[in-house]
Design an enzyme around this catalytic site. Structure first.
Site, short mmCIF file in Angstrom:
data_model
loop_
_atom_site.label_atom_id
_atom_site.label_comp_id
_atom_site.label_asym_id
_atom_site.label_seq_id
_atom_site.Cartn_x
_atom_site.Cartn_y
_atom_site.Cartn_z
N ASP A 21 -0.47 -0.09 -3.82
CA ASP A 21 0.59 -0.69 -4.77
C ASP A 21 -0.20 -0.65 -6.09
O ASP A 21 0.53 -0.49 -7.17
CB ASP A 21 0.93 -2.22 -4.23
CG ASP A 21 1.72 -3.10 -5.25
OD1 ASP A 21 2.83 -2.52 -5.56
OD2 ASP A 21 0.99 -3.94 -5.78
N GLU A 44 3.45 3.28 -0.03
CA GLU A 44 2.49 2.89 -1.00
C GLU A 44 1.07 3.11 -0.08
O GLU A 44 0.10 3.45 -0.73
CB GLU A 44 2.48 1.22 -1.25
CG GLU A 44 3.45 1.00 -2.30
CD GLU A 44 3.88 -0.26 -2.43
OE1 GLU A 44 4.53 -0.72 -3.54
OE2 GLU A 44 3.48 -1.16 -1.80
#
Length: 219
Positions: free
Chosen positions: A39, A111
């Site tokens: 992320d 991610e």
């Protein structure tokens, strides 16, 4: 993962990135820690790309563009684009409930894969993959790409109203492919509905867009 475009020197990183919590064990950890790191890797790449692409944009202009590029719906769409769901390692119950198609599962895995690339080959390798996979979205990004729910909330606030209220008025279909009907209402009584398959959040977005269109005279 040929469609990812990265040859892993450490395949164990990719395996971990593809491992969902439903099948993880003490010796086979899930992808949550990688998702946390990925992320941040994605965020830095997108922030840098947007900063370089428009030297005159203010922070207020850059922020909604950034949010549109890193939000879960976008990550899940990229995951579908490269067929990530097909190779996820899921427990039986998660697989039977449609885990390979779930937006949150796909977004987290995307991610995690970016983090795996970063740990395997460094930030430049991760940046190249992000910029290639997100290229079309970067090229076509609107000047003000706020999602519909955010835009409707700002409209309500500008007119002295509390935030819109969302209500699930119907749910049908099997657990692995639910169909939702969502109604959104403003304090002054104006409302709109949307129905469809997908996540509850995506149908809320559709309902918000329907009400925005009505408020703006497009419906």
């Amino acid at each position: 993962m040929d469609r990812l475009g990265h040859d892993f020197a450490r395949p164990d990183l990719l395996l971990r990135a593809l491992t969902h919590g439903s099948i993880a064990t003490a010796t086979r950890p899930d992808n949550q820690r990688l998702e946390f790191l990925g992320d941040r890797v994605l965020g830095l790449v997108m922030a840098e790309a947007l900063f370089d692409a428009d030297q005159s944009a203010s922070e207020g202009q850059l922020a909604p563009r950034y949010n549109a590029l890193v939000r879960g719906e976008t990550c899940a769409a990229i995951a579908r684009q490269i067929g990530l769901g097909e190779v996820l390692k899921l427990g039986r119950s998660e697989m039977m409930s449609g885990g390979r198609r779930k937006e949150a599962v796909l977004a987290d895995a995307m991610e995690a894969v970016l983090a795996a690339v970063y740990l395997d080959a460094g930030f430049d390798a991760a940046r190249r993959i992000v910029l290639r996979l997100w290229a079309d979205r970067l090229a076509t990004l609107e000047d003000d790409p706020r999602d519909a729910k955010t835009a409707l909330q700002e409209w309500a606030q500008a007119h002295g109203m509390p935030p819109p209220a969302y209500e699930q008025t119907e749910r049908s279909g099997p657990d692995h492919a639910p169909v939702f009907r969502i109604t959104v209402r403003l304090a002054d009584g104006q409302q709109a509905q949307a129905q469809g398959a997908g996540t509850k959040r995506s149908i809320e977005q559709a309902a918000a867009q329907a009400l925005l269109d009505r408020l703006e005279g497009r419906a």
